[in-house]
Design an enzyme around this catalytic site. Structure first.
Site, PDB file in Angstrom:
ATOM      1  N   PRO A  26      25.002  40.801   8.415  1.00 56.27           N
ATOM      2  CA  PRO A  26      26.087  40.624   7.442  1.00 56.27           C
ATOM      3  C   PRO A  26      27.413  40.372   8.151  1.00 56.27           C
ATOM      4  CG  PRO A  26      24.811  42.621   6.987  1.00 56.27           C
ATOM      5  CD  PRO A  26      24.405  42.155   8.337  1.00 56.27           C
ATOM      6  N   ASP A  27      28.288  39.617   7.478  1.00 57.27           N
ATOM      7  CA  ASP A  27      29.648  39.510   7.993  1.00 57.27           C
ATOM      8  C   ASP A  27      30.398  40.792   7.626  1.00 57.27           C
ATOM      9  OD1 ASP A  27      30.371  39.314   5.321  1.00 57.27           O
ATOM     10  OD2 ASP A  27      30.870  37.198   5.406  1.00 57.27           O
ATOM     11  N   PHE A  28      31.691  40.808   7.847  1.00 61.29           N
ATOM     12  CA  PHE A  28      32.434  42.051   7.635  1.00 61.29           C
ATOM     13  C   PHE A  28      33.078  42.140   6.259  1.00 61.29           C
ATOM     14  CE2 PHE A  28      32.139  41.835  12.221  1.00 61.29           C
ATOM     15  CZ  PHE A  28      31.875  43.147  12.560  1.00 61.29           C
ATOM     16  N   ARG A  29      33.615  41.030   5.755  1.00 62.63           N
ATOM     17  CA  ARG A  29      34.523  41.124   4.616  1.00 62.63           C
ATOM     18  C   ARG A  29      34.015  40.528   3.311  1.00 62.63           C
ATOM     19  NH1 ARG A  29      37.575  40.743   9.239  1.00 62.63           N
ATOM     20  NH2 ARG A  29      39.204  42.326   9.422  1.00 62.63           N
ATOM     21  N   ASN A  71      32.280  37.489  17.895  1.00 64.87           N
ATOM     22  CA  ASN A  71      31.062  38.250  17.651  1.00 64.87           C
ATOM     23  C   ASN A  71      30.646  39.064  18.872  1.00 64.87           C
ATOM     24  OD1 ASN A  71      31.029  37.032  15.136  1.00 64.87           O
ATOM     25  ND2 ASN A  71      29.699  35.369  15.814  1.00 64.87           N
ATOM     26  N   ASP A  78      27.347  40.292  18.801  1.00 63.99           N
ATOM     27  CA  ASP A  78      25.889  40.365  18.641  1.00 63.99           C
ATOM     28  C   ASP A  78      25.126  39.673  19.768  1.00 63.99           C
ATOM     29  OD1 ASP A  78      26.007  37.567  17.963  1.00 63.99           O
ATOM     30  OD2 ASP A  78      26.382  38.108  15.878  1.00 63.99           O
ATOM     31  N   HIS A 133      36.037  39.684  21.781  1.00 65.14           N
ATOM     32  CA  HIS A 133      35.969  41.092  21.411  1.00 65.14           C
ATOM     33  C   HIS A 133      34.910  41.837  22.213  1.00 65.14           C
ATOM     34  CE1 HIS A 133      37.906  39.959  17.284  1.00 65.14           C
ATOM     35  NE2 HIS A 133      38.760  39.932  18.289  1.00 65.14           N
ATOM     36  N   CYS A 181      32.098  54.726  30.857  1.00 64.10           N
ATOM     37  CA  CYS A 181      32.445  56.092  30.476  1.00 64.10           C
ATOM     38  C   CYS A 181      33.923  56.140  30.087  1.00 64.10           C
ATOM     39  CB  CYS A 181      32.177  57.054  31.629  1.00 64.10           C
ATOM     40  SG  CYS A 181      32.737  58.758  31.305  1.00 64.10           S
ATOM     41  N   CYS A 220      27.943  60.145  30.101  1.00 64.61           N
ATOM     42  CA  CYS A 220      27.992  59.809  31.520  1.00 64.61           C
ATOM     43  C   CYS A 220      27.167  60.810  32.319  1.00 64.61           C
ATOM     44  CB  CYS A 220      29.450  59.818  31.987  1.00 64.61           C
ATOM     45  SG  CYS A 220      29.667  59.474  33.752  1.00 64.61           S
ATOM     46  N   GLY A 251      32.797  29.814  10.461  1.00 62.80           N
ATOM     47  CA  GLY A 251      32.395  31.145  10.011  1.00 62.80           C
ATOM     48  C   GLY A 251      33.360  32.258  10.329  1.00 62.80           C
TER      49      GLY A 251
END
Length: 356
Positions: free
Chosen positions: A64-67, A138, A140, A157, A165, A189, A228
């Protein structure tokens, strides 16, 4: 990592888009259509293609997308202990309560999802020597899974390819991170017992140094593809304005966005992203090449699970994102929810399936 003021939401603009070819701005050049873009590429007039992508390119893979209202990730968080949806990606909340984020991450275990037709279209751009750089929001990893090399990627991102850690800063093995997540354990850690976080960028964190390749890439771009993304997160969203005014921009998205400021050489394609990309592939005359690429990549995936004999029955299974199972049947992810595609997604590529 380079220090950035962090993600933020852009100020909406009132400018609208009046046609599928774009019509705004002061530039009076002739408007373009998707056919024109295909002809420019075929005529080798656009040999430096920069691409920006968001979560919308992975919905065809079952993520799924976010919004999106009702179906987006942010709409499904009621059953998790979060004060508001975006908190799951805030570092302070993660340090206090990492379990909601880790529960979401579990569904992204490598192999649960496969690249779809959009990812393979971008791979074709690379294979043909046209891809200057692919900038993705993305995390993913499906761009890499499609075969696009890291040198052509800017994962703005971050990604799950590494983990660190949060206490001592030591690198943490990727496989150990996933082992903990899949066992519903909080990764710690082995040296200081500090909380381990994958190297994805949370709100307010620094962006990777590679993000600043945009200073080199966008001024030389001859075509900008924006696929997208709702252009809601800064500084990524502002990159859409970084190319020269003479450079055509193609914006493909499920729906229009308020922050888009149209120019006269824009092409706007709204609706199902797979359909839009399929149409461009057709106009470029790349349908057979797409078929060959998808079959090769499907064969690789099936060999990995011992079902190479099923390749002939799965010409586009991987391209639409489902994880191939034994004897040509798609399997579900190793964790819920299911990645089965809805009827709309299946029907949207019926024509391409028939040709391939």
């Amino acid at each position: 990592m380079a220090l950035i003021a962090g993600w933020s939401m852009p100020t909406p603009f009132s400018a609208g888009v009046s046609s599928a070819s774009g019509s705004g701005g002061d530039d009076k050049r002739e408007k373009l259509f998707l056919q024109d873009i295909a002809e420019l590429i075929r005529a080798q007039a656009c040999q430096r293609v920069v691409v920006m992508v968001g979560a919308g390119i992975s919905t065809g893979s079952g993520i799924p997308d976010f919004r999106s209202p009702g179906s987006g990730f942010y709409s499904t968080l009621q059953h998790w202990d979060v004060p508001y949806p975006e908190a799951i990606f805030e570092l302070s909340f993660f340090l206090d309560n990492p379990r909601p984020f880790l529960a979401w991450v579990k569904n992204l275990y490598p192999g649960n999802f496969r690249p779809n037709i959009v990812h393979y279209f971008l791979r074709l751009l690379h294979d043909r020597g046209l891809l200057q750089r692919l900038y993705t929001q993305n995390i993913d990893g499906l761009e890499r899974a499609s075969g696009i090399p890291g040198s052509k990627l800017v994962e703005a991102h971050g990604s799950f390819a590494s983990a660190t850690c949060t206490a001592c800063g030591r690198a943490f093995p990727e496989q150990d991170f996933w082992a903990a997540v899949m066992a519903d354990r909080v990764p710690r850690c082995t040296v200081c017992t500090g909380l381990v976080k994958p190297d994805v960028v949370f709100f307010g964190e620094a962006l990777p140094e590679r993000f600043f390749l945009h200073v080199v890439d966008f001024p030389v771009a001859e075509l900008l593809l924006i696929l997208g993304t709702s252009l809601q997160v800064e500084p990524f969203a502002s990159l859409s304005e970084a190319v020269r005014s003479s450079v055509p921009r193609v914006f493909m998205n499920q729906e229009a966005v308020q922050s888009w400021r149209p120019r006269s050489r824009d092409v706007l394609q709204l609706g199902n992203l797979g359909d839009s990309v399929e149409r461009l592939v057709e106009l470029l005359g790349w349908t057979e090449e797409m078929k060959d690429l998808v079959q090769r990549e499907t064969a690789k995936q099936l060999r990995g699970i011992g079902c190479a004999e099923s390749v002939g029955r799965l010409p586009l299974l991987a391209s639409r994102g489902r994880r191939p199972g034994c004897c040509g049947t798609p399997s579900t992810p190793r964790t819920a929810p299911s990645t089965e595609l809805c009827d709309r997604d299946v029907n949207s590529t019926k024509n391409l399936r028939n040709r391939l």
